[in-house]
Design an enzyme around this catalytic site. Sequence first.
Site, PDB file in Angstrom:
ATOM      1  N   ARG A 198       0.876  -1.254  -0.185  1.00  0.00           N
ATOM      2  CA  ARG A 198      -0.055   0.091  -0.134  1.00  0.00           C
ATOM      3  C   ARG A 198       0.789   1.137  -0.122  1.00  0.00           C
ATOM      4  O   ARG A 198       0.479   2.173  -0.586  1.00  0.00           O
ATOM      5  CB  ARG A 198      -1.022  -0.210   1.122  1.00  0.00           C
ATOM      6  CG  ARG A 198      -1.701   1.242   1.304  1.00  0.00           C
ATOM      7  CD  ARG A 198      -2.897   1.270   2.232  1.00  0.00           C
ATOM      8  NE  ARG A 198      -2.849   0.462   3.344  1.00  0.00           N
ATOM      9  CZ  ARG A 198      -2.083   0.461   4.524  1.00  0.00           C
ATOM     10  NH1 ARG A 198      -1.574   1.878   4.452  1.00  0.00           N
ATOM     11  NH2 ARG A 198      -2.022  -0.188   5.625  1.00  0.00           N
TER      12      ARG A 198
ATOM     13  N   TYR B 166     -17.737  15.161 -16.050  1.00  0.00           N
ATOM     14  CA  TYR B 166     -18.335  13.851 -16.199  1.00  0.00           C
ATOM     15  C   TYR B 166     -19.216  13.882 -14.721  1.00  0.00           C
ATOM     16  O   TYR B 166     -18.990  14.357 -13.594  1.00  0.00           O
ATOM     17  CB  TYR B 166     -16.938  12.871 -15.766  1.00  0.00           C
ATOM     18  CG  TYR B 166     -17.245  11.599 -15.317  1.00  0.00           C
ATOM     19  CD1 TYR B 166     -18.313  10.767 -16.234  1.00  0.00           C
ATOM     20  CD2 TYR B 166     -17.044  10.983 -14.288  1.00  0.00           C
ATOM     21  CE1 TYR B 166     -18.778   9.427 -15.620  1.00  0.00           C
ATOM     22  CE2 TYR B 166     -17.432   9.630 -13.799  1.00  0.00           C
ATOM     23  CZ  TYR B 166     -18.333   8.974 -14.556  1.00  0.00           C
ATOM     24  OH  TYR B 166     -18.870   7.640 -14.151  1.00  0.00           O
TER      25      TYR B 166
ATOM     26  N   ASP C 224      -8.519  17.977 -15.343  1.00  0.00           N
ATOM     27  CA  ASP C 224      -8.811  16.553 -15.566  1.00  0.00           C
ATOM     28  C   ASP C 224      -8.645  16.332 -16.849  1.00  0.00           C
ATOM     29  O   ASP C 224      -9.119  16.949 -17.855  1.00  0.00           O
ATOM     30  CB  ASP C 224     -10.188  16.308 -15.341  1.00  0.00           C
ATOM     31  CG  ASP C 224     -10.568  14.841 -15.606  1.00  0.00           C
ATOM     32  OD1 ASP C 224      -9.975  14.191 -16.498  1.00  0.00           O
ATOM     33  OD2 ASP C 224     -11.596  14.176 -14.805  1.00  0.00           O
TER      34      ASP C 224
ATOM     35  N   LYS D 214      -9.504   5.254 -19.320  1.00  0.00           N
ATOM     36  CA  LYS D 214      -9.772   5.621 -20.876  1.00  0.00           C
ATOM     37  C   LYS D 214      -8.580   5.476 -21.638  1.00  0.00           C
ATOM     38  O   LYS D 214      -8.005   4.424 -21.431  1.00  0.00           O
ATOM     39  CB  LYS D 214     -10.294   6.900 -20.493  1.00  0.00           C
ATOM     40  CG  LYS D 214     -11.223   7.177 -19.469  1.00  0.00           C
ATOM     41  CD  LYS D 214     -12.443   6.492 -19.767  1.00  0.00           C
ATOM     42  CE  LYS D 214     -13.590   6.222 -18.520  1.00  0.00           C
ATOM     43  NZ  LYS D 214     -13.570   7.080 -17.383  1.00  0.00           N
TER      44      LYS D 214
HETATM   45  O1  P1T Z   1     -14.406   5.774 -13.928  1.00  0.00           O
HETATM   46  P1  P1T Z   1     -13.357   6.341 -13.255  1.00  0.00           P
HETATM   47  O2  P1T Z   1     -11.756   5.846 -13.685  1.00  0.00           O
HETATM   48  O3  P1T Z   1     -13.332   6.610 -11.617  1.00  0.00           O
HETATM   49  O4  P1T Z   1     -12.872   7.728 -13.881  1.00  0.00           O
HETATM   50  C1  P1T Z   1     -13.688   8.804 -13.637  1.00  0.00           C
HETATM   51  C2  P1T Z   1     -13.831  10.070 -14.601  1.00  0.00           C
HETATM   52  C3  P1T Z   1     -12.987  11.076 -14.508  1.00  0.00           C
HETATM   53  N1  P1T Z   1     -12.854  12.102 -15.342  1.00  0.00           N
HETATM   54  C4  P1T Z   1     -13.290  12.014 -16.582  1.00  0.00           C
HETATM   55  C5  P1T Z   1     -13.147  13.044 -17.482  1.00  0.00           C
HETATM   56  C6  P1T Z   1     -14.220  10.779 -16.918  1.00  0.00           C
HETATM   57  O5  P1T Z   1     -14.708  10.936 -18.159  1.00  0.00           O
HETATM   58  C7  P1T Z   1     -14.428   9.758 -15.900  1.00  0.00           C
HETATM   59  C8  P1T Z   1     -15.135   8.354 -16.029  1.00  0.00           C
HETATM   60  N2  P1T Z   1     -16.082   8.637 -17.291  1.00  0.00           N
HETATM   61  C9  P1T Z   1     -16.795   7.779 -17.889  1.00  0.00           C
HETATM   62  C10 P1T Z   1     -16.850   6.577 -17.170  1.00  0.00           C
HETATM   63  C11 P1T Z   1     -17.637   8.323 -19.127  1.00  0.00           C
HETATM   64  O6  P1T Z   1     -18.193   7.255 -19.595  1.00  0.00           O
HETATM   65  O7  P1T Z   1     -17.484   9.311 -19.303  1.00  0.00           O
END
Ligand code: P1T
Length: 379
Positions: free
Chosen positions: A47, A99, A171, A196
């Site tokens: 961790r 998001y 972001d 992503k």
């Molecule tokens: O899903 P996660 O890895 O926790 O990420 C969240 C997140 C943060 N920032 C942006 C710009 C994002 O698009 C996302 C997650 N977005 C999707 C799941 C979506 O389909 O837009």
Amino acid sequence: MKGISTKAVHVGQDPDPSFGDVIPPIHLSSTFAQSAPGEHRGFDYSRAGNPTRARYEACLAALENGDHAFAFASGLAASDAVIRTLQPGDHVLCSYDVYGGTFRLFERILKNQNIEFSFTDLTDFAALEHAVQSNTRFIWIETPTNPLLKIVDIRTTAEFAKSRSIKLAVDNTFATPVFQRPLELGAAVVIHSVTKYLNGHSDIIGGAVICNDAELAEQVGFIQFAAGAVQAPFDCYLAHRGIKTLAVRMQCHQASALQIAEFLEGHAKVETVLYPGLPSHPQHELASAQMDGYSGMLSFYLKGDLDDATQVLKDTRLFSLAESLGGVESLIEHPAIMTHASLPAEVRESLGIADSLIRLSVGIEDVDDLIEDLDRALG
Ligand code: P1T
């Protein structure tokens, strides 16, 4: 090492000293043997730190030209860690067009820790100046925004933030460091949903925080260690492997997205296409100035209602109807019902996240096949 493709392939990938493996082995161990209490070879418990994670974090930092990177179990865990550096009574000014899960985390969880959040259109500089407060500690943006592909001027916003001793958090999930490096433009911290483009193969959930600010890095590092939302070694390995092809994937995503945007713009059943690479995008010039490419995300308004949109969403065959983005395979989704359902209906309406809005994540398949798929579904 200067070029991003070189960094993506080489940083954190030195051959392993044990046997010279060109691909370093994955260190799955949760704990590490000590020769005497407190005496170890840099790692004591996974961790707190893990060799596979450390190699991957070094690569993340290099891609964004940052000094420090931290790998988290999800993009939202990464955002959560950044906000947890604040004190009760502090304020975060966030772009409305983010998001839906980020909005939900801020409004329904972190707000209850007595952190104040307000949301406004941060593409509008006057609105930003108006909304900032004496207790604002972070300005939080996505650019391009999800799902409306608006562009926020990072340099101007960062200069304004600095003049008020506020940190700009960006972001950078949609653009990736291949097309946009916010730290170079003055941002204090970059957040990624590694789920992503960075990983690129839709087979892990992951997040990252990258910064140059040593004090912020110490705080985020402590939160990563003490709260423990770390990325597991195998997922670090997969993301690090995915990153090796990031630059070539991004070029393909954006070339195909541009062709698809042009095709949709000329289609009789399409009202408007939102893609920063199109000259018709209201912020095309700003996008061209601050980005090295336009990425593979686009949204469009259909001429029609929810039923018409649903029909299109059900009828594509290569584009899978699914949340998420940034993988090699193309996805199609309905922001109002899916990714942005957590925004209040009136907010969705005021932003333009309408029933007729469809979002595409353009993959790396042959673009002619993708266009044929969309043409058939629209027909
Ligand atoms: O899903 P996660 O890895 O926790 O990420 C969240 C997140 C943060 N920032 C942006 C710009 C994002 O698009 C996302 C997650 N977005 C999707 C799941 C979506 O389909 O837009």
